[in-house]
Design a protein around this motif. Sequence first.
Motif, mmCIF file in Angstrom:
data_model
loop_
_atom_site.group_PDB
_atom_site.id
_atom_site.type_symbol
_atom_site.label_atom_id
_atom_site.label_comp_id
_atom_site.label_asym_id
_atom_site.label_seq_id
_atom_site.Cartn_x
_atom_site.Cartn_y
_atom_site.Cartn_z
ATOM 1 N N GLN A 54 0.833 -1.199 0.000
ATOM 2 C CA GLN A 54 0.000 0.000 0.000
ATOM 3 C C GLN A 54 0.874 1.259 0.000
ATOM 4 O OE1 GLN A 54 -2.465 -0.531 3.452
ATOM 5 N NE2 GLN A 54 -3.653 -2.199 2.541
ATOM 6 N N TYR A 55 1.973 1.205 0.748
ATOM 7 C CA TYR A 55 2.908 2.339 0.783
ATOM 8 C C TYR A 55 3.463 2.606 -0.620
ATOM 9 C CZ TYR A 55 7.399 4.689 1.417
ATOM 10 O OH TYR A 55 8.465 5.540 1.297
ATOM 11 N N ARG A 94 2.193 1.910 -3.497
ATOM 12 C CA ARG A 94 1.157 2.401 -4.410
ATOM 13 C C ARG A 94 0.883 3.901 -4.217
ATOM 14 N NH1 ARG A 94 -0.691 -1.559 -7.337
ATOM 15 N NH2 ARG A 94 -0.849 -3.683 -6.542
ATOM 16 N N ARG A 95 1.202 4.395 -3.039
ATOM 17 C CA ARG A 95 0.973 5.833 -2.776
ATOM 18 C C ARG A 95 2.105 6.702 -3.283
ATOM 19 N NH1 ARG A 95 -0.984 3.770 2.278
ATOM 20 N NH2 ARG A 95 1.023 4.237 3.258
#
Length: 269
Positions: A264-265, A267-268
């Motif tokens: 998730q990190y 993807r940001r």
Amino acid sequence: MAKVKTLVITGYGTNCEKESAFAATQAGSDQTDIAYFSDLVAETYSLTDYNFIIFPGGFLDGDELGAAQAAALRWRYMKTVSGISLEDELKNFLASQGIILGICNGFQLLVKLGLLPAAGGRYFERQVSLSHNDSARFEDRWVHLVCNPDSPCVFTKGLDQLYLPVRHGEGKLIAKSEQVLTELQQANLIALQYIDPQTGQPTQKYPENPNGSPLGIAGLTDPSGRILGLMPHPEAYNHPTNHPAWTRGKTTMLGTALMERGIQYLRRL
């Protein structure tokens, strides 16, 4: 085009590469490859083509000379066929904002390379090591863990507690000095701790703490929060049926949650 590209590095005794790759894919990695150390030397694979590297568990070189010691020397002194230092490859990877997860033997490798804990921003300086368990035996059991909410670690953000298996003979953290332990606490580089499930507090009591690590340390991060090393095996809990009490419905947070947070990190970014 793949947004999250994961490279799982194996060879020289590593034996958890396939489940680590499976867990990364299950957690959302768009592309996951397994590469032998020799593939990196031959430049079949390059670290800088990926943004997530996993050093999985195993028994690097049979733990001769101490867990992951020989492997750390290979990373530090070997070069690719083009003459590029593998240590420089790691430096370039980190400069590109990549993330690294080291599990068990992989954690041992990261601390011996000096990538963890890098207190004070001192990377590639060995500040801690991992030695024989206080029990003087190989520990194969499940442990309760608490995540430090103040840690910069991208892998543990939003997580509270985990229940994961351990299987190691050399998992006790040894710090270079008391000052290093103080730095770890002050900078919140202790990402994970073994806890007593009855109190929820970090413990050095056996068997809740399987190796005797001070402060109940089970996992460390670096000041950037982009590197995590831990002795428990999150990849070994990638499905409810991996849990010893799954038939009684007593499952808790899956180990792949750590990888999900890392992905998730990325993807940001």
